[in-house]
Design a protein around this motif. Structure first.
Motif, PDB file in Angstrom:
ATOM      1  N   ASP A  38      -7.698  10.206   4.365  1.00 56.60           N
ATOM      2  CA  ASP A  38      -6.721  11.915   4.103  1.00 56.60           C
ATOM      3  C   ASP A  38      -6.120  11.425   2.418  1.00 56.60           C
ATOM      4  OD1 ASP A  38      -7.671  12.663   6.459  1.00 56.60           O
ATOM      5  OD2 ASP A  38      -6.043  12.195   7.272  1.00 56.60           O
ATOM      6  N   LYS A  39      -5.978  13.031   2.128  1.00 60.10           N
ATOM      7  CA  LYS A  39      -5.093  12.855   0.501  1.00 60.10           C
ATOM      8  C   LYS A  39      -3.294  12.995   1.543  1.00 60.10           C
ATOM      9  CE  LYS A  39      -4.761  13.930  -3.830  1.00 60.10           C
ATOM     10  NZ  LYS A  39      -5.053  13.088  -4.635  1.00 60.10           N
ATOM     11  N   VAL A  40      -2.981  11.561   0.326  1.00 65.10           N
ATOM     12  CA  VAL A  40      -1.445  11.639   1.607  1.00 65.10           C
ATOM     13  C   VAL A  40      -0.501  11.601  -0.172  1.00 65.10           C
ATOM     14  CG1 VAL A  40       0.184   9.763   2.468  1.00 65.10           C
ATOM     15  CG2 VAL A  40      -1.618   9.857   2.707  1.00 65.10           C
ATOM     16  N   GLY A  41      -0.372  12.304  -0.476  1.00 63.84           N
ATOM     17  CA  GLY A  41       0.536  12.728  -1.554  1.00 63.84           C
ATOM     18  C   GLY A  41      -1.039  13.151  -2.755  1.00 63.84           C
ATOM     19  N   ILE A  42      -0.245  12.175  -3.636  1.00 70.62           N
ATOM     20  CA  ILE A  42      -1.281  12.281  -4.832  1.00 70.62           C
ATOM     21  C   ILE A  42      -2.527  11.561  -4.245  1.00 70.62           C
ATOM     22  CG2 ILE A  42       1.158  12.898  -6.659  1.00 70.62           C
ATOM     23  CD1 ILE A  42       0.733  10.697  -6.918  1.00 70.62           C
ATOM     24  N   PHE A  43      -2.237  10.253  -3.636  1.00 68.66           N
ATOM     25  CA  PHE A  43      -3.287   9.783  -3.575  1.00 68.66           C
ATOM     26  C   PHE A  43      -4.336   9.884  -2.269  1.00 68.66           C
ATOM     27  CE2 PHE A  43       0.219   7.039  -5.874  1.00 68.66           C
ATOM     28  CZ  PHE A  43      -0.663   6.792  -6.549  1.00 68.66           C
ATOM     29  N   GLU A  44      -5.580   9.206  -1.927  1.00 67.51           N
ATOM     30  CA  GLU A  44      -5.923   8.774  -1.315  1.00 67.51           C
ATOM     31  C   GLU A  44      -5.495   8.359  -0.226  1.00 67.51           C
ATOM     32  OE1 GLU A  44     -10.708   8.808  -0.443  1.00 67.51           O
ATOM     33  OE2 GLU A  44     -10.008  10.031  -1.617  1.00 67.51           O
ATOM     34  N   MET A  45      -5.916   7.792   1.027  1.00 65.84           N
ATOM     35  CA  MET A  45      -5.731   6.396   1.590  1.00 65.84           C
ATOM     36  C   MET A  45      -6.516   5.724   1.639  1.00 65.84           C
ATOM     37  SD  MET A  45      -4.970   5.558   5.605  1.00 65.84           S
ATOM     38  CE  MET A  45      -3.047   6.732   5.303  1.00 65.84           C
ATOM     39  N   ILE A  46      -7.483   4.562   1.135  1.00 60.01           N
ATOM     40  CA  ILE A  46      -9.124   3.596   1.374  1.00 60.01           C
ATOM     41  C   ILE A  46      -9.013   2.828   2.175  1.00 60.01           C
ATOM     42  CG2 ILE A  46      -9.377   4.546  -1.188  1.00 60.01           C
ATOM     43  CD1 ILE A  46      -8.812   1.561  -1.669  1.00 60.01           C
TER      44      ILE A  46
END
Length: 163
Positions: free
Chosen positions: A87-95
């Motif tokens: 998922d995209k969380v703000g400007i980042f993607e959760m890995i």
């Protein structure tokens, strides 16, 4: 600032990093997950940081880098439990996501940036460790980090201070 702590999952990604930093802060905590703390931090980003992000986006988008938005841009708004790997969380993607750590990533043709929040509870307090690892892919990435690296060392502690 210290190296990336070996007890974090982010440590696996720290070999040959061009840039790495690590900051800790004790906070009041009632068992919140790392994702809950991460969202709390991002949703309380200082206004001056968002202004810097706006300037960054205007300048670098002219040079072919992507426009990231602000750190507190969350669409749609979700709870910490709703976010899943990818998922995209703000400007980042959760890995990566566990109760104690969350790792976010942003990749482009110049950089691979990973940000970790690790939460270690101690009664009604917790020690939050915010760590970053950047792998540079080319000379443009090195130039970018020449300017961003020093600013990053100001932004992360200032953002954690708001906790």
């Amino acid at each position: 600032m210290d190296g990336i702590p070996s007890f974090t999952e982010l440590y696996r990604y720290s070999d040959n990093a061009y840039f790495a930093d690590n900051y800790t802060k004790e906070i009041d905590c009632q068992g919140e997950s790392a994702m809950e703390v991460y969202l709390r931090v991002m949703n309380s980003t200082p206004d001056w940081v968002n202004k810097l992000m706006k300037i960054r986006n205007e300048v670098v988008s002219r040079m072919g880098l992507k426009h990231l938005g602000n750190l507190d841009d969350f669409y749609p708004k979700k709870t910490a439990d709703d976010y899943q790997i990818g998922d995209k969380v703000g400007i980042f993607e959760m890995i990566y996501k566990s109760h104690s750590e969350v790792i976010m990533e942003d990749r482009d043709k110049h950089l691979d940036v990973k940000l970790s929040f690790f939460v270690e509870p101690h009664g009604d307090k917790a020690l939050v460790t915010a760590s970053s690892v950047v792998h540079v892919k080319n000379n443009f990435g090195k130039v970018y980090m020449f300017f961003v690296g020093p600013v990053h060392k100001i932004i992360v502690p200032a953002t954690l201070k708001k906790l």
